[in-house]
Design a protein around this motif. Structure first.
Motif, short mmCIF file in Angstrom:
data_model
loop_
_atom_site.label_atom_id
_atom_site.label_comp_id
_atom_site.label_asym_id
_atom_site.label_seq_id
_atom_site.Cartn_x
_atom_site.Cartn_y
_atom_site.Cartn_z
N ALA A 1 6.57 12.30 -10.42
CA ALA A 1 5.68 12.59 -9.39
C ALA A 1 6.00 11.98 -7.87
N LEU A 2 5.37 12.71 -6.90
CA LEU A 2 5.85 12.19 -5.59
C LEU A 2 4.24 11.99 -5.18
N LEU A 3 4.18 10.83 -4.67
CA LEU A 3 2.84 10.29 -4.13
C LEU A 3 2.80 9.91 -2.77
N GLY A 4 1.72 9.90 -2.00
CA GLY A 4 1.88 9.59 -0.77
C GLY A 4 0.48 9.88 0.10
N THR A 5 0.20 9.24 1.22
CA THR A 5 -0.97 9.91 2.02
C THR A 5 -0.55 11.07 2.53
N HIS B 1 5.97 6.89 2.05
CA HIS B 1 5.30 6.31 3.05
C HIS B 1 6.28 6.51 4.45
N GLU B 2 5.58 7.57 5.24
CA GLU B 2 6.19 7.77 6.47
C GLU B 2 7.57 8.14 6.27
N GLY B 3 8.03 9.08 5.37
CA GLY B 3 9.20 9.80 5.23
C GLY B 3 10.03 8.72 4.36
N ILE C 1 0.87 -0.93 -1.73
CA ILE C 1 2.25 -0.58 -1.53
C ILE C 1 2.35 0.23 0.18
N ALA C 2 1.27 0.85 0.07
CA ALA C 2 1.02 1.66 1.32
C ALA C 2 0.91 0.93 2.52
#
Length: 339
Positions: A40-44, A210-212, A304-305
């Motif tokens: 899974a790829l997670l992120g805002t 986070h931010e790439g 983490i973010a």
């Protein structure tokens, strides 16, 4: 399906994507995914999930680094990769006047070695709706049809982009069951999702972007365990914080008080909770409103973010694995609104 292929089915090394104008959406990430994994790829929003998945699907060449899917460059060797992968987009854009069965047959005609249409629709619970026009389907049913079309070619690697958006609880559980069954037969799945419960339930491993950059990579349990657990309670009447055993001896890493309420964070929940409860037993007092809980994936994600934002000066871009082991990843179908 080539079950004899050795090594990861998906590999990204120093992967970068720079858009016109100089915006760098993916900043040198490295991970890999083995056969049968759900990754899974997670992120805002804007973290780079979609930009990464599009590179894996071969929709665009990387601006730097390397990517391999099933041993091939998915952009330069698209003809070798495309028949072996399935892709589920956020929105299918189906012709509204066609029926479910007509849409699936049209898609199957363009798919090498397609499974029977009825079988694909049965997998996602749409066989009874095969005669219904697309415009009459609910949003959740359209997502099921998206998944059915992604499965027509019996993909070895499946990309899923927000696969359960618009589904009710039952539909979400049904989709999870389909994914688990596919993985049991060796299909590799790369999943993007905003539902952290979905990632926690399905993913063998996950990466938080986070931010790439990859802020952390590991199993859901490893990512969660790396975050502090929480204990809160009310101090008994007549007692003060200093009456407790030394917080350092209890393994407390941080604490705060609000009136008579004490909130603690700890990296060893069992040790801290046991010490606190033994003290209460010896003192013959009740710890009212006692709340003891491990960190959730949601808490880990948010923390983490925040940490990644605070440490944005680190430009290495490679995944920090929770257990110091090699980062691994998997791929599924999907693209998402530009990240």
């Amino acid at each position: 399906m080539d079950m004899n292929q050795c090594g990861p089915l998906i590999e990204a090394t120093g992967l970068r994507r720079v858009y016109e104008g100089g915006f760098e959406a993916v900043r040198g990430i490295t991970f890999s995914v083995d056969r049968g994994e759900v990754f899974a790829l997670l992120g805002t929003n804007g973290a780079g999930k979609t930009s990464t998945v599009e590179l894996l699907e071969g929709l665009a060449p990387p601006s730097g680094g390397h990517v391999r899917v099933l041993g091939h460059d998915p952009h330069r060797e698209r003809a070798a990769v495309r028949p072996r992968i399935g892709v589920m987009l956020q929105e299918g854009g189906f012709p509204s006047e066609l029926t479910v069965a007509e849409t699936a047959r049209m898609w199957a005609a363009c798919t090498s070695g397609a499974r029977p249409v009825e079988e694909a629709l049965e997998l996602v619970g749409l066989r009874r709706r095969s005669g219904v026009r697309i415009k009459q389907l609910s949003g959740g049913e359209k997502r099921r049809l998206d998944l059915a079309l992604a499965l027509l070619g019996r993909p070895e690697v499946l990309f899923l982009d927000e696969p359960t958006t618009g589904l009710d609880a039952e539909g979400r559980q049904d989709t999870w069951r389909v994914v688990r069954d596919l993985c049991a037969t060796g299909t590799t799945v790369l999943l993007t999702t905003h539902y952290l419960q979905e990632a926690e339930s399905l993913a063998d491993r996950l990466a938080i972007l986070h931010e790439g950059r990859i802020a952390v990579c590991g199993t859901p349990a490893e990512v969660t365990a790396a975050q502090p657990s929480r204990i809160s309670f009310e101090l008994p009447e007549g007692y003060f914080l200093g009456d407790l055993p030394p917080l350092a001896d209890l393994g407390v890493t941080a604490h705060e008080t609000e009136g008579r309420t004490v909130r603690m964070r700890t990296g060893d929940l069992q040790h801290t909770a046991t010490g606190l409860l033994l003290w209460a037993q010896r003192a013959r007092v009740e710890l009212r409103r006692l709340d003891i809980r491990s960190a959730s994936l949601e808490e880990a994600f948010l923390r983490i973010a925040q940490e990644a934002a605070a440490g944005a000066g680190d430009t290495s871009g490679s995944a920090r694995t929770v257990n110091d082991g090699p980062a691994r990843g998997d791929a599924h179908h999907g693209t998402e609104a530009a990240a």
